[in-house]
Scaffold this active site. Structure first.
Site, PDB file in Angstrom:
ATOM      1  CE  LYS A   1      -0.127   3.432   4.638  1.00  0.00           C
ATOM      2  NZ  LYS A   1      -0.108   3.613   6.074  1.00  0.00           N
TER       3      LYS A   1
ATOM      4  CG  ASN B   1      -1.720   1.244   1.398  1.00  0.00           C
ATOM      5  OD1 ASN B   1      -1.852   2.016   0.451  1.00  0.00           O
ATOM      6  ND2 ASN B   1      -2.284   1.457   2.590  1.00  0.00           N
TER       7      ASN B   1
ATOM      8  CD  GLU C   1      -2.899   5.868   6.471  1.00  0.00           C
ATOM      9  OE1 GLU C   1      -2.808   5.851   5.226  1.00  0.00           O
ATOM     10  OE2 GLU C   1      -2.048   5.344   7.223  1.00  0.00           O
TER      11      GLU C   1
ATOM     12  N   GLY D   1       2.402   2.587  10.703  1.00  0.00           N
ATOM     13  CA  GLY D   1       3.414   3.623  10.507  1.00  0.00           C
ATOM     14  C   GLY D   1       4.085   4.069  11.798  1.00  0.00           C
TER      15      GLY D   1
ATOM     16  CG  HIS E   1      -5.814   2.372   5.025  1.00  0.00           C
ATOM     17  ND1 HIS E   1      -5.417   3.331   5.922  1.00  0.00           N
ATOM     18  CD2 HIS E   1      -4.814   1.467   4.950  1.00  0.00           C
ATOM     19  CE1 HIS E   1      -4.204   3.002   6.366  1.00  0.00           C
ATOM     20  NE2 HIS E   1      -3.819   1.890   5.787  1.00  0.00           N
TER      21      HIS E   1
ATOM     22  CB  SER F   1       4.936  -1.490  12.202  1.00  0.00           C
ATOM     23  OG  SER F   1       4.592  -0.128  12.358  1.00  0.00           O
TER      24      SER F   1
ATOM     25  CD  GLU G   1      -3.745  -2.014   7.228  1.00  0.00           C
ATOM     26  OE1 GLU G   1      -2.683  -2.360   6.716  1.00  0.00           O
ATOM     27  OE2 GLU G   1      -4.281  -0.915   7.001  1.00  0.00           O
TER      28      GLU G   1
HETATM   29  P1  PGA Z   1       2.673   0.468   7.656  1.00  0.00           P
HETATM   30  O1  PGA Z   1       1.231   0.706   7.022  1.00  0.00           O
HETATM   31  O2  PGA Z   1       3.182  -0.843   7.116  1.00  0.00           O
HETATM   32  O3  PGA Z   1       3.512   1.639   7.175  1.00  0.00           O
HETATM   33  O4  PGA Z   1       2.513   0.456   9.133  1.00  0.00           O
HETATM   34  C1  PGA Z   1       0.344  -0.357   6.831  1.00  0.00           C
HETATM   35  C2  PGA Z   1      -0.920   0.164   6.189  1.00  0.00           C
HETATM   36  O5  PGA Z   1      -1.386   1.242   6.570  1.00  0.00           O
HETATM   37  O6  PGA Z   1      -1.488  -0.481   5.283  1.00  0.00           O
END
Ligand code: PGA
Length: 251
Positions: free
Chosen positions: A11, A9, A98, A174, A96, A214, A168
């Protein structure tokens, strides 16, 4: 038998030329490998057509990171599921945290997006997960149940075959704080139980449930060794081909 999947992903990262280079590197790396998982790249809308041209879609799946809750019309700035499908992409990431958090996407809106994505022939990677506050208040199962049931449980068994779930935990995205493999397994097993109650044991056992937050080469192996963790949705570590491949080859 359910599939293992490792999905990137990206982003809101990379320009189109940078994204094309990254996709080429991943495509090269998987080209001659006998992998134990499917590989998918989730990329910005602007990158879909260009990335599609440099990957072998039989080896590397292509996902948009969102789609609109309408198919066409006067919705300036939106990109619909049929538009995504017309680029040759075969997946879309929906729900997601976000998108839910920054753009106020509700379970109801996501239900509409899921319907339109499936109608357009896309497979859906549907994200769910709790905040740290919700975890500390003991609400993990309530949150997950509500997110999944309100947006997905109206689907038919036939439609369900095109759904991939990504768990998630928001506090792990992140932040460098991965859920432990036991914490993740516990929620994954709960999700599979929910699916079994609604769609039956066979569909539940065939559903791919990814972990995201992460996930990196150093912890992927331990996570993927758990019985209900069928791969990962990878943010930060998907932006470097080598790191991403380190996760892909963790199976
Ligand atoms: P990350 O993000 O691996 O940077 O923690 C995962 C995601 O949001 O899909």
């Amino acid at each position: 038998m359910r599939k293992n999947i490792v999905a990137g992903n990206w982003k809101m990262n990379t320009t189109v030329p940078e994204g094309v280079e990254l996709a080429k590197a991943v495509n090269e790396a998987v080209k001659n490998e006998q992998l134990k998982c499917d590989v998918i790249l989730g990329v910005p809308f602007t990158h879909l057509t260009a990335v599609k041209q440099v990957i072998d879609i039989n080896k590397v799946g292509l996902a948009a990171e969102n789609c609109a809750d309408h198919n066409s019309g006067a919705y300036t700035g939106e990109v619909s599921a049929p538009m995504v499908a017309s680029t040759g992409a075969n997946y879309v990431i929906l729900g997601h945290s976000e998108r839910r958090g920054y753009y106020n996407e509700s379970n109801q809106m996501l239900k509409t997006k899921v319907d339109l994505a499936l109608e357009a022939g896309l497979k859906v990677i549907f994200c769910c997960g709790e905040s740290l506050e919700e975890r500390e208040a003991g609400k993990v199962q309530d949150v997950i149940k509500q997110e999944i049931s309100e947006s997905l449980f109206h689907l038919s068994n036939e439609q369900w075959a095109n759904i991939v779930i990504a768990y998630e935990p928001i506090w792990a995205i992140g932040t460098g704080k991965t859920a432990t493999s036991d914490q993740a397994q516990e929620v994954h097993a709960f999700i599979r139980k929910l699916i079994a109650e609604r769609f039956g044991d066979e569909l539940a056992s065939n559903t791919t449930i990814l972990y995201g937050g992460s996930c990196k080469p150093s912890n992927a192996k331990e996570l993927f060794a758990k019985p209900d963790i069928d791969g990962g949705l990878i943010g930060g570590a998907s932006l470097k081909a080598q790191d991403f491949m380190g996760i892909v080859t963790a199976f």
